[in-house]
Design an enzyme around this catalytic site. Structure first.
Site, PDB file in Angstrom:
ATOM      1  N   ASN A  34      28.734  29.599  38.849  1.00 17.13           N
ATOM      2  CA  ASN A  34      29.744  30.196  37.989  1.00 17.13           C
ATOM      3  C   ASN A  34      29.355  29.796  36.559  1.00 17.13           C
ATOM      4  OD1 ASN A  34      32.023  30.868  36.570  1.00 17.13           O
ATOM      5  ND2 ASN A  34      33.466  29.845  37.958  1.00 17.13           N
TER       6      ASN A  34
ATOM      7  N   ARG B 121      29.307  34.220  40.438  1.00 22.20           N
ATOM      8  CA  ARG B 121      30.472  34.848  39.830  1.00 22.20           C
ATOM      9  C   ARG B 121      29.967  35.707  38.674  1.00 22.20           C
ATOM     10  NH1 ARG B 121      35.724  31.912  37.340  1.00 22.20           N
ATOM     11  NH2 ARG B 121      36.977  33.780  37.252  1.00 22.20           N
TER      12      ARG B 121
ATOM     13  N   GLU C 291      38.064  29.785  43.894  1.00 18.29           N
ATOM     14  CA  GLU C 291      37.187  30.935  43.664  1.00 18.29           C
ATOM     15  C   GLU C 291      35.811  30.723  44.288  1.00 18.29           C
ATOM     16  OE1 GLU C 291      38.232  30.202  39.675  1.00 18.29           O
ATOM     17  OE2 GLU C 291      38.957  32.231  39.330  1.00 18.29           O
TER      18      GLU C 291
END
Ligand code: ADP
Length: 401
Positions: A8, A91, A377
């Protein structure tokens, strides 16, 4: 042993997770982050799944995202010798109009995603830098992009468009919505833990440094407070939230501000920081006893309440509210202020449960249930990567428009 790495990448940070790919719901093995990439004072930390510290480096120089990834991987190789990375889940903030599910990346698809960098200039180029670094480092691994916009791609047309000439919609100027990985996690959690609510009308408030709200109907997003960019909707740590576009015209025409200056103002100097003149950090604002800090919190909770009413109207009623994100999961004050006087919509808070940070904080007789659910997430990214490894990727469901 086979592993999934999740990445991410932010503007100056890289968060990562290492998951065991040999089990269907891949368990987390370790996670960590690199901060202040591009500065001489970067730091790297790695912790075990239970939060126990495993390694720390810095402060010291980390040149760019490729350098950060190399440093992370060296640490991981030292901590977990013999671990092969078979899949990397990324991500990626923007998937544009067409990506409504995670996708296995080829160099051509990765290059194509650059088209959306102008839509999310502060995030997308860094996400793609992480993709390129991982592709070079793991040429044999499957690289899966998970988009923050994908979960919202089937919004009804009225919620997907602006009232601009249609040519702009066709060029991609639409209300995309973000934080989709978080909302997907919450929807999945409700499916398992509260199936009746999952099939009902739920508003999720993801309140962190970035903040937005999402209306879930039958586990699917039908509305979001964020629009074309990650600026719209709620005020955030340093972002303004909803703003009359006339303000931008004024800033350009009368104050002579350039696009770069306005970008800096709206993304980095506004929101809780701008209003309080003190900090973007809710903990500091709660602790501060200044009128400006109190007003910043008041504006934040006022906007959440306003959007809650609007999203309940989109849903045709309300069965539950879910708080998540750093503020939603931890701030008793913000939750109490949001829920105060909401009896008219059928929502009554249990103050003791709220003070105890309980998983359910609504009063026993409250018709609307109020839950606090820690989001994850990274887990959503790891699940998507695992499905690609197993050869059963999520189906792409084109919108019905
Ligand atoms: P990001 O969007 O960067 O992932 P987070 O979800 O980590 O952000 O949320 C960060 C926010 O959560 C900060 O404003 C921080 O002050 C707030 N926060 C974390 N813990 C608490 C707490 N105990 N009380 C109030 N706010 C908190």
């Amino acid at each position: 042993m086979s592993r999934i790495l999740t990445l991410n990448a932010g503007s100056s940070s890289l968060k990562f997770g290492l998951f065991d790919a040999s089990v269907p719901e891949p368990p987390l093995v370790a996670s960590g982050h690199v901060d202040s990439i591009g500065s001489p004072n970067a730091g790297i930390t790695v912790k075990a799944a239970d939060g126990a510290p495993l390694a720390a480096e810095g402060p010291g120089p980390v040149k760019d995202h490729a350098d950060a990834l190399d440093r992370v991987l060296s640490l991981v190789a030292r901590l977990f010798p013999g671990a092969a990375v078979d899949a990397v889940g990324h991500r990626v903030v923007h998937g544009g109009p067409d990506h409504d599910a995670p996708v296995a990346l080829t160099p051509a698809i990765a290059e194509d995603l650059d088209r959306f960098s102008p839509f999310a200039p502060l995030h997308q180029p860094h996400n793609l830098a992480g993709v390129r670094a991982a592709m070079a480092r793991f040429p044999g691994a499957v690289q899966v992009a998970c988009f923050d916009t994908a979960f919202h791609r089937r919004h009804p047309w009225e919620n997907d468009t602006f009232a601009l000439p249609r040519a702009y919609y066709d060029k991609g100027v639409r209300r995309y919505g973000f934080h989709g990985l978080s909302y997907e996690f919450i929807a999945g959690h409700l499916r398992e833990a509260a199936p009746l609510l999952h099939s009902g009308r739920v508003v999720v408030a993801h309140l962190g440094n970035g903040a937005s709200m999402c209306a879930l109907l039958d586990g699917r997003s039908v509305g979001s407070t964020m629009g074309f960019s990650a600026l719209d909707g709620l005020p955030m740590g340093t972002r303004c939230g909803q703003l009359d576009p006339g303000v931008l015209l004024y800033l350009m025409d009368q104050e002579g501000m350039s696009a770069a200056e306005i970008t800096d103002l709206l993304y980095r100097k506004s929101g809780l920081l701008g209003l309080s003149g003190l900090s973007n950090d809710m903990r500091r604002l709660e602790a501060a006893d200044t009128p400006e800090a109190r007003q910043a919190i008041s504006y934040f909770t006022f906007r959440i309440r306003r959007e809650l009413g609007a999203l309940a109207a989109v849903l045709g009623g309300l069965d539950a509210v879910v708080f998540t994100g750093g503020i939603g999961e931890n701030s008793r004050l913000v939750r109490a202020r949001v829920c105060d006087g909401m009896h008219w919509i059928g929502l009554d808070l249990d103050p003791d449960a709220n003070a105890a940070n309980a998983p359910e904080i609504s009063a026993k007789l409250s018709r609307v249930r109020v839950l606090v659910v820690p989001t994850d997430e990274e887990r959503v990214i790891a699940r998507a990567a695992a499905r690609h490894l197993e050869g059963r990727p999520y189906p792409t469901q084109r919108s019905l428009r």
